[in-house]
Design a protein around this motif. Sequence first.
Motif, PDB file in Angstrom:
ATOM      1  N   HIS A   1     -12.622   7.300   3.891  1.00 41.19           N
ATOM      2  CA  HIS A   1     -11.575   6.847   4.810  1.00 41.19           C
ATOM      3  C   HIS A   1     -10.317   7.720   4.701  1.00 41.19           C
ATOM      4  O   HIS A   1      -9.219   7.219   4.433  1.00 41.19           O
TER       5      HIS A   1
ATOM      6  N   VAL B   1      -5.785   4.316  -5.048  1.00 38.23           N
ATOM      7  CA  VAL B   1      -4.966   3.404  -4.240  1.00 38.23           C
ATOM      8  C   VAL B   1      -5.821   2.357  -3.531  1.00 38.23           C
ATOM      9  O   VAL B   1      -5.467   1.173  -3.493  1.00 38.23           O
ATOM     10  N   TRP B   2      -6.977   2.769  -2.994  1.00 32.56           N
ATOM     11  CA  TRP B   2      -7.800   1.836  -2.211  1.00 32.56           C
ATOM     12  C   TRP B   2      -9.088   1.411  -2.927  1.00 32.56           C
ATOM     13  O   TRP B   2      -9.550   0.304  -2.745  1.00 32.56           O
TER      14      TRP B   2
ATOM     15  N   TYR C   1      -6.926   6.874   6.338  1.00 33.36           N
ATOM     16  CA  TYR C   1      -5.956   5.990   5.696  1.00 33.36           C
ATOM     17  C   TYR C   1      -4.800   6.807   5.117  1.00 33.36           C
ATOM     18  O   TYR C   1      -3.631   6.431   5.224  1.00 33.36           O
TER      19      TYR C   1
ATOM     20  N   TYR D   1      -0.836   6.374   6.189  1.00 38.70           N
ATOM     21  CA  TYR D   1       0.173   5.882   5.255  1.00 38.70           C
ATOM     22  C   TYR D   1       1.131   6.983   4.806  1.00 38.70           C
ATOM     23  O   TYR D   1       2.310   6.721   4.531  1.00 38.70           O
TER      24      TYR D   1
ATOM     25  N   THR E   1       0.828  -1.209   0.000  1.00 35.75           N
ATOM     26  CA  THR E   1       0.000   0.000   0.000  1.00 35.75           C
ATOM     27  C   THR E   1       0.858   1.254   0.000  1.00 35.75           C
ATOM     28  O   THR E   1       0.558   2.228  -0.706  1.00 35.75           O
TER      29      THR E   1
ATOM     30  N   LEU F   1      -7.535   8.219  -2.680  1.00 39.94           N
ATOM     31  CA  LEU F   1      -8.339   7.155  -2.079  1.00 39.94           C
ATOM     32  C   LEU F   1      -8.899   6.218  -3.142  1.00 39.94           C
ATOM     33  O   LEU F   1      -8.874   4.994  -2.994  1.00 39.94           O
TER      34      LEU F   1
ATOM     35  N   TYR G   1     -13.710   3.487  -0.612  1.00 38.62           N
ATOM     36  CA  TYR G   1     -12.945   4.030   0.518  1.00 38.62           C
ATOM     37  C   TYR G   1     -12.909   5.562   0.534  1.00 38.62           C
ATOM     38  O   TYR G   1     -12.075   6.156   1.213  1.00 38.62           O
TER      39      TYR G   1
END
Length: 238
Positions: free
Chosen positions: A198, A190-191, A201, A205, A165, A187, A195
Amino acid sequence: MSLRLLLVEDDRELRATLREALLVEGYQVLTAASLAEAIAMYGQTQLEEASTPAFDLILLDLGLPDGDGGDLLVKLRRKQSTPVIIISAREAEGQKIHLLDEGADDYLVKPFSIGELLARMRVALRHRGNQVRAAVTRYEQGDLVIDLANHRVSRKGDAVHLTPTEFNLLARLVRSAGQVVTHRQLLVDVWGQEYLEHTHYLRLYMGQLRAKLEDNPAEPQLLLTEPGVGYRLLDTES
């Protein structure tokens, strides 16, 4: 927003290799290992109605465990103009001509290089009005070297070990070095779309990346915050 691709390939190793290479280039990649899975992911409605395509491009193998990939091409071409590149070990000229006549944008015979595949993808997308340039895959600033193609990050000559990640987040910033990438873009890319809420996150990170890449993580000089907007990786010309 990244272009969205469907990769239909039953060979697990090749599927993983292609997916990783395409992610590095900044594409969103969904994969299918069979004809039925590809049809399900594309959506029956998409195959029956002239609606907005679910994908910007499809990479399609022919020899699938439950049928021939060419059948999906025929279904698509009844209502959709999504670019389709055939990737197959079959090299008979008659087969190539038939599938190109059926509406394939290109036909690439295995084995092929990633570079050639990416170039042909750019051509197919360009013909549909999507101007796609080769992605930035190498970044050097001071003692930091980021090589996305080879999945390597080094600082002061020593390898920096990143989690998957962390690497994906850094790669997204590298591809837009010098530009602000919004919280939303990071978001989603990457996710995933689910997400969007979120944002914690990102803080977590980004903190981990700064701890590994910055001289002073509390006062970052490379991974910069744009308050209320997103993050920016320092331009190499700065």
